[in-house]
Write a protein that holds these residues in place. Structure first.
Motif, PDB file in Angstrom:
ATOM      1  N   VAL A 105      -1.999  -2.868 -11.493  1.00  0.00           N
ATOM      2  CA  VAL A 105      -3.394  -2.572 -11.822  1.00  0.00           C
ATOM      3  C   VAL A 105      -4.178  -3.873 -11.825  1.00  0.00           C
ATOM      4  N   GLN A 106      -5.486  -3.747 -11.692  1.00  0.00           N
ATOM      5  CA  GLN A 106      -6.366  -4.909 -11.760  1.00  0.00           C
ATOM      6  C   GLN A 106      -6.770  -5.157 -13.208  1.00  0.00           C
ATOM      7  N   PRO A 146     -12.141  -0.288 -12.949  1.00  0.00           N
ATOM      8  CA  PRO A 146     -11.019  -0.300 -12.006  1.00  0.00           C
ATOM      9  C   PRO A 146     -10.084   0.886 -12.216  1.00  0.00           C
ATOM     10  N   THR A 147      -9.910   1.674 -11.178  1.00  0.00           N
ATOM     11  CA  THR A 147      -8.960   2.777 -11.160  1.00  0.00           C
ATOM     12  C   THR A 147      -8.203   2.715  -9.842  1.00  0.00           C
ATOM     13  N   LEU A 190     -11.723  -0.355  -6.604  1.00  0.00           N
ATOM     14  CA  LEU A 190     -11.172  -1.708  -6.658  1.00  0.00           C
ATOM     15  C   LEU A 190     -12.302  -2.721  -6.732  1.00  0.00           C
ATOM     16  N   ARG A 191     -11.995  -3.875  -7.333  1.00  0.00           N
ATOM     17  CA  ARG A 191     -12.990  -4.928  -7.428  1.00  0.00           C
ATOM     18  C   ARG A 191     -12.505  -6.158  -6.680  1.00  0.00           C
ATOM     19  N   GLU A 234      -1.160   9.159  -6.082  1.00  0.00           N
ATOM     20  CA  GLU A 234      -1.739   7.833  -6.348  1.00  0.00           C
ATOM     21  C   GLU A 234      -0.675   6.767  -6.599  1.00  0.00           C
ATOM     22  N   CYS A 235       0.386   6.801  -5.768  1.00  0.00           N
ATOM     23  CA  CYS A 235       1.350   5.695  -5.759  1.00  0.00           C
ATOM     24  C   CYS A 235       0.757   4.554  -4.942  1.00  0.00           C
ATOM     25  N   ILE A 236       1.317   3.377  -5.090  1.00  0.00           N
ATOM     26  CA  ILE A 236       0.847   2.210  -4.337  1.00  0.00           C
ATOM     27  C   ILE A 236       1.968   1.707  -3.440  1.00  0.00           C
TER      28      ILE A 236
END
Length: 585
Positions: free
Chosen positions: A130-131, A155-156, A160-161, A111-113
């Motif tokens: 993070v959001q 949010p995780t 996403l939102r 779960e890297c971005i």
């Protein structure tokens, strides 16, 4: 690069992540350079920390040079992945003092971005963005606005939102698939359709948005159904024994569509229509129009029998428009002034004409070496019918055996328009106007040229993009509503006369200029008394109008014949206005 994926290339492993998976949605496109026996995943290559795109798109792999890829693979071979503990970790976290390195697939698993924008930075699971969502009172699950499965509105990494709509929540995987399919031009919030703020936030959160057209835009014949027109009789009592969906063109059982909505129809006989060209509205549209109070009912009238008319007369004729309530005299003047406002969209007209072209082929025998004369002979032939599908056969007059070769209709019409552009019927360099050719007038070639233009437009050939803006305005709106410019004059001597008059700075200079060309002005009927310096502009306009329009009035007007060029282009050419004007500008 070999775009075709063979069985061997599918089994080849990426030089960065050492995986042979071929999953474009997760790892990007898998590419193999056959010459260097080198295979990479696009995202593995793009996110590697020590490589930059130094070549053009067609060089190496996506613009990354082969030597640079090899250097990066060599660098990564000394780094151990902090997730799988194997060498070859080419991606590092950009957070200060963070020493984590990993393979791209391992980073996804942990779960890297990865940000596909700017410097293409990557963040490990501890330092990823993070959001920030303010506290909410959501008690129940909300649906993902793409797949509609219910999710917890928290949010995780995987949830996403939308930054612009607080009730729009998504699965990360759903967003990524949507972004790949939509591309940068169509990827937007599913609730409010915002694209700028939405895309910026999604890029920050690691969604890859490719710079391409949407996948549905690239499908062949994706919008073919839009060209299908409505064919069903919807009147209360259909009199056709063959049924409501029976359509027999050029008969009383031909189906006429509502001129307003196009989604209702009637047989001509079922609504007592005597011609396909008569106005007809369905009950719903008629109630809207006639109850609005702004229109008066237009009388239906029958046009001449369609059987005795060609495609340039019957199919391209317009019915009388509905006008605002006013006196007959005012109606007449208003129609001339605003006629184009009431005409149907020309694209609709051309589509309808295209549907009326019969599938029965009519062959034209064309000699490429003499395209103009052979086209004239073919179109003048009594057996030629422009409402039939055109087939082209190329012949050679020197061939003793009279053999013919199949030709392309599009190529033939293109060659014909090219010849027309360079013919003596027009003058000018790029943007052309009509010339005054006495021999062409005698042989009625302006009429034939107009007929060729009409046939090219109706049968899908090229439009006359070489027309000057002045010629277009003259044909579309009438000579009386057109003012030529100096660029329309190809005669050098006339240009000098206009410039001499237009640059006069005082009355003495103006009178001197007029005296110098006195005989010419008298001959063309533009000689007039000038009292002020501003009169020179009126004189220049008169000269321009005479030389560009009035001098060649004969090609525009042929009495009762109503030349096809003037008639067709004046009434029907608006569809091509935008492309012609952009070219002139």
């Amino acid at each position: 690069m070999n775009e075709n994926k063979s069985d061997d290339s599918r089994n080849l492993a990426c030089v960065f992540c050492r995986k042979n998976d071929d999953c474009p949605n997760k790892y990007g496109e898998k590419k193999t350079n056959e010459k260097w026996k080198l295979t990479v995943h696009y995202y593995c290559l793009l996110m590697s920390s020590g490589i930059w795109q130094r070549g053009k798109e067609e060089e190496g792999v996506y613009g990354f040079l082969i030597e640079d890829i090899r250097k990066e693979v060599n660098r990564a071979s000394k780094l151990k992945c902090c997730i799988c503990k194997k060498n070859g970790a080419s991606i590092g976290c950009v957070a200060p003092r963070c020493k984590r390195s990993y393979h791209y697939p391992c980073g996804l698993q942990r779960e890297c971005i990865f940000q596909f924008t700017g410097n293409f930075e990557s963040f490990c699971w501890n330092h990823r963005p993070v959001q920030i969502i303010p506290p909410n009172n959501y008690r129940d699950s909300l649906p993902c606005t793409i797949c509609l499965e219910f999710i917890e509105p928290i949010p995780t990494y995987n949830i996403l939102r939308s930054p612009c709509c607080k009730n729009a929540w998504f699965h990360r995987d759903c967003l990524q698939v949507q972004a790949i399919n939509a591309g940068v031009f169509f990827f937007r919030c599913t609730i409010c359709n915002n694209s700028d703020i939405f895309q910026q936030e999604m890029l920050r959160m690691g969604i890859h948005i490719p710079e391409k057209d949407a996948s549905w835009e690239l499908e062949e014949n994706a919008y073919q159904e839009l060209l299908q027109h409505y064919e069903r009789c919807d009147v209360r009592r259909c009199r056709c024994k063959e049924g409501r969906e029976y359509n027999a063109p050029n008969s009383k059982w031909e189906i006429k569509r509502c001129q307003c909505c196009g989604s209702s129809g009637t047989h001509l006989a079922c609504s007592s229509l005597r011609s396909w060209e008569q106005n007809w509205e369905c009950l719903e549209c008629r109630s809207i129009i006639y109850n609005s109070g702004d229109f008066q009912k237009a009388k239906k009238h029958a046009l001449p029998n369609s059987n005795s008319m060609g495609i340039n007369d019957c199919l391209l004729e317009e019915s009388s428009p509905k006008l605002l309530k006013q006196s007959p005299g005012a109606q007449s003047k208003d129609l001339l002034r605003q006629g184009s406002k009431f005409r149907r969209e020309i694209s609709t007209i051309l589509i309808e004409i295209g549907f009326q072209i019969k599938k029965k082929p009519k062959k034209l025998y064309i000699n490429k070496a003499n395209i103009w004369n052979s086209a004239l002979d073919g179109l003048k032939n009594q057996n030629f019918n422009p409402s039939f599908t055109i087939e082209v056969a190329y012949i050679n007059e020197n061939d003793k055996f009279g053999r013919e070769h199949p030709g392309s209709k599009q190529e033939f019409l293109s060659l014909l328009m090219q010849h027309l552009e360079n013919s003596s019927l027009f003058e000018g360099s790029l943007s052309k106007n009509l010339s005054l050719n006495s021999q062409a007038l005698k042989e009625n070639l302006y009429y034939e040229a107009g007929k060729m233009l009409a046939i090219s437009l109706v049968h899908g050939g090229p439009s006359p993009g070489f027309f000057s803006k002045t010629l277009f305005n003259c044909l579309a709106y009438g000579p009386e509503n057109t003012q030529p410019i100096l660029d329309d004059v190809s005669d050098f001597d006339v240009v000098q006369v206009i410039i001499r008059i237009n640059t006069a700075t005082n009355m003495d200079d103006l009178n001197s200029a007029i005296n110098e060309c006195y005989n010419y002005l008298k001959l063309i009927g533009c000689l007039k008394v000038t009292r002020t310096l501003s009169d020179k502009y009126h004189l220049v306009n008169d000269i321009l109008f005479y030389h560009v329009i009035k001098r060649v009035q004969a090609p525009f007007e042929r009495g009762e014949e109503k030349m096809a060029l003037d008639r067709f282009m004046r009434d029907k050419y608006q569809h091509f206005k935008a492309s012609t004007e952009r070219r002139n500008l």
